[in-house]
Design a protein around this motif. Structure first.
Motif, PDB file in Angstrom:
ATOM      1  N   VAL A 241       0.842  -1.205   0.000  1.00 44.27           N
ATOM      2  CA  VAL A 241       0.000   0.000   0.000  1.00 44.27           C
ATOM      3  C   VAL A 241       0.877   1.254   0.000  1.00 44.27           C
ATOM      4  O   VAL A 241       0.585   2.234  -0.720  1.00 44.27           O
ATOM      5  CB  VAL A 241      -0.941  -0.022   1.228  1.00 44.27           C
ATOM      6  N   VAL A 242       1.977   1.244   0.802  1.00 41.27           N
ATOM      7  CA  VAL A 242       2.881   2.395   0.827  1.00 41.27           C
ATOM      8  C   VAL A 242       3.456   2.650  -0.560  1.00 41.27           C
ATOM      9  O   VAL A 242       3.532   3.806  -1.037  1.00 41.27           O
ATOM     10  CB  VAL A 242       4.000   2.153   1.866  1.00 41.27           C
ATOM     11  N   ASN A 243       3.860   1.613  -1.259  1.00 40.97           N
ATOM     12  CA  ASN A 243       4.427   1.783  -2.594  1.00 40.97           C
ATOM     13  C   ASN A 243       3.378   2.234  -3.594  1.00 40.97           C
ATOM     14  O   ASN A 243       3.646   3.051  -4.480  1.00 40.97           O
ATOM     15  CB  ASN A 243       5.088   0.486  -3.065  1.00 40.97           C
TER      16      ASN A 243
ATOM     17  N   VAL B   8       2.186  -3.592  -8.495  1.00 40.41           N
ATOM     18  CA  VAL B   8       1.899  -2.218  -8.061  1.00 40.41           C
ATOM     19  C   VAL B   8       2.427  -1.225  -9.093  1.00 40.41           C
ATOM     20  O   VAL B   8       1.751  -0.234  -9.469  1.00 40.41           O
ATOM     21  CB  VAL B   8       2.490  -1.963  -6.672  1.00 40.41           C
ATOM     22  N   LEU B   9       3.658  -1.453  -9.573  1.00 42.14           N
ATOM     23  CA  LEU B   9       4.210  -0.569 -10.617  1.00 42.14           C
ATOM     24  C   LEU B   9       3.331  -0.566 -11.861  1.00 42.14           C
ATOM     25  O   LEU B   9       3.088   0.476 -12.486  1.00 42.14           O
ATOM     26  CB  LEU B   9       5.634  -1.004 -10.976  1.00 42.14           C
ATOM     27  N   TRP B  10       2.864  -1.737 -12.230  1.00 45.57           N
ATOM     28  CA  TRP B  10       2.013  -1.842 -13.432  1.00 45.57           C
ATOM     29  C   TRP B  10       0.698  -1.116 -13.205  1.00 45.57           C
ATOM     30  O   TRP B  10       0.199  -0.413 -14.100  1.00 45.57           O
ATOM     31  CB  TRP B  10       1.792  -3.326 -13.742  1.00 45.57           C
ATOM     32  N   LEU B  11       0.116  -1.275 -11.985  1.00 45.02           N
ATOM     33  CA  LEU B  11      -1.143  -0.584 -11.697  1.00 45.02           C
ATOM     34  C   LEU B  11      -0.960   0.925 -11.653  1.00 45.02           C
ATOM     35  O   LEU B  11      -1.899   1.684 -11.983  1.00 45.02           O
ATOM     36  CB  LEU B  11      -1.710  -1.067 -10.352  1.00 45.02           C
ATOM     37  N   ARG B  12       0.238   1.373 -11.253  1.00 44.99           N
ATOM     38  CA  ARG B  12       0.495   2.815 -11.236  1.00 44.99           C
ATOM     39  C   ARG B  12       0.721   3.368 -12.628  1.00 44.99           C
ATOM     40  O   ARG B  12       0.881   4.586 -12.802  1.00 44.99           O
ATOM     41  CB  ARG B  12       1.735   3.099 -10.366  1.00 44.99           C
ATOM     42  N   GLY B  13       0.718   2.500 -13.631  1.00 47.14           N
ATOM     43  CA  GLY B  13       0.846   2.962 -15.010  1.00 47.14           C
ATOM     44  C   GLY B  13       2.266   3.287 -15.419  1.00 47.14           C
ATOM     45  O   GLY B  13       2.487   4.163 -16.266  1.00 47.14           O
ATOM     46  N   ALA B  14       3.261   2.578 -14.815  1.00 43.95           N
ATOM     47  CA  ALA B  14       4.650   2.839 -15.171  1.00 43.95           C
ATOM     48  C   ALA B  14       4.901   2.416 -16.614  1.00 43.95           C
ATOM     49  O   ALA B  14       4.358   1.410 -17.096  1.00 43.95           O
ATOM     50  CB  ALA B  14       5.579   2.088 -14.238  1.00 43.95           C
ATOM     51  N   ALA B  15       5.743   3.180 -17.293  1.00 43.34           N
ATOM     52  CA  ALA B  15       6.100   2.830 -18.658  1.00 43.34           C
ATOM     53  C   ALA B  15       6.902   1.540 -18.674  1.00 43.34           C
ATOM     54  O   ALA B  15       7.531   1.160 -17.684  1.00 43.34           O
ATOM     55  CB  ALA B  15       6.923   3.960 -19.281  1.00 43.34           C
TER      56      ALA B  15
END
Length: 418
Positions: free
Chosen positions: A95-97, A142-149
């Motif tokens: 959750v923090v990330n 989490v990175l993928w959900l945050r929309g990271a390239a």
């Protein structure tokens, strides 16, 4: 030099503390979470309040969770506390990330190393590795959900994966070291317990040896000195009866009393010096018993005779001493209790055993209810040598003592006289 001595116990305590894997990881976790919290507060104030303050709160909760972990183990048990801790810390990490990641650099992903190391040491190597892999995949999600390239996603996951591999290798080594330390402490505790048990066993052995020696001395006094004192008492009674009407015979009885007193004194001196008597002194057993019967016949009002049957030959010293004491006890009992006029001692040699019989012609007597100290001691002597003892009144009157002992003393231990 002396000024440094106060620091040595502190250094030893610190060394012992950090040698335990979980203690080292706990301090590392405090440091890394605290660093992540300070770093986030100082360099990410540009985030919206709805993202900034929840991350600060969640990192504080993760720090408090680490501090409460040991207490939860004591309260809930290690298994339940570990399940709760790793579930809560993994959730807080993800959750923090998710909330705190932005386009700039942040220390938050490195908290994965802390939880992965704790999992390997706390849950075991294989469970810890499995949890670390799942946590890494969850962080990648989490990175993928945050929309990271895609380029950023691959770069981030690759660098974290390399750091995670290094951390896990170090954690596995630390876990093995912790297991070895625990095993060494357990073995040391077992060794201390074994040493304590050995010391207690030595104390019991010393006490048992002392008690056995006291019993042995009591037997020797009863068998040796008691025999002479019984004969002395009989002669004194005879001298008292003959003193007025037959002074010459009374003087003879007193002379015999003097001989018995001297023999008793010699017995006492020998017992004190050696803690056991050895009246055999290398002589053949039949000769020694025959001599004892002749002396008994001379000083006692009973008529005593000795017969030898078979070939006695060489016997173990303990066997010879036991048979000698049995003959001594049989003669003493015949004089003290049997009200007999005659007593016969028979020594019978067989192929693998030696048998001794002492028979007197006293009046009929009831069955023996209490064997007394002397007969009980003979029973123990015979049992030690693998033999048997029978002491019983005869139907037609009189009393018979029979001891049969293996020639070599079948179960005798130690090769010493009993």
């Amino acid at each position: 030099m002396n000024a440094h001595w106060p620091f040595i116990p502190l250094w030893q305590r610190l060394t012992r503390y950090f040698s335990r894997g979980q203690n080292s990881l706990m301090l590392a976790a405090y440091a890394m979470i605290s660093f992540a919290l300070v770093e986030f507060i100082l360099f990410h104030r540009h985030l919206p309040p709805e993202r900034f303050y929840p991350v600060v709160l969640l990192l504080s909760m993760l720090l408090a969770l680490n501090a409460a972990w040991e207490g939860l183990k004591r309260r809930w048990g290690e298994a339940a506390a570990n399940r709760f801790y790793f579930a809560a810390s993994s959730t807080l990490f993800l959750v923090v990330n998710y909330v705190g990641l932005d386009a700039g650099w942040t220390f938050l992903p490195f908290l994965l190393f802390v939880i992965a190391s704790q999992a390997v040491v706390g849950l075991g190597v294989w469970r810890g590795l499995g949890m670390s892999l799942l946590l890494y995949l969850g962080w990648s999600g989490v990175l993928w959900l945050r929309g990271a390239a895609l380029e950023h996603l691959l770069a981030q996951t690759s660098s974290i994966l390399l750091g995670l591999i290094f951390t896990l290798v170090f954690s596995v080594v630390l876990a093995r070291l912790a297991d070895q330390m625990t095993r060494a402490e357990r073995l040391a505790a077992e060794l201390r317990a074994a040493n304590a048990a050995l010391a207690a066993a030595r104390e019991r052995e010393v006490a048992l040896a002392a008690a056995e020696e006291r019993v042995q001395l009591a037997r020797e006094i009863h068998d040796g000195l008691g025999h002479h004192l019984t004969a002395l008492n009989v002669q004194l009674q005879a001298a008292a009866r003959l003193l007025d009407r037959d002074p010459e015979r009374a003087a003879q009885a007193l002379a015999l009393c003097r001989e018995e007193a001297q023999a008793a004194l010699a017995e006492v001196r020998q017992s004190v010096a050696l803690m056991r008597t050895n009246p055999l002194a290398g002589q053949p057993l039949p000769d020694v018993i025959a001599g004892m019967v002749r002396d008994f016949d001379r000083v006692s009002p009973l008529q005593a005779c000795f017969t030898l049957e078979g070939n006695v030959g060489e016997v173990a010293p303990a066997v010879a001493m036991t048979l000698y004491r049995a003959a001594q006890e049989g003669l003493t009992n015949a004089q003290k209790h049997g009200q007999a006029t005659q007593v016969t001692v028979r020594l019978i040699g067989a192929a693998d055993s030696v048998r001794l019989e002492v028979i007197n012609d006293g009046p009929p007597a009831p069955p023996v209810a209490d064997t007394g100290f002397g007969l009980a001691g003979l029973q123990e002597r015979a049992a030690r040598l693998g033999g048997t003892l029978q002491a019983e009144p005869l139907p037609a009157g009189g009393f018979r003592l029979v001891m049969a002992v293996p020639r070599a003393g079948a179960v005798f231990k130690g090769g010493q006289n009993v």
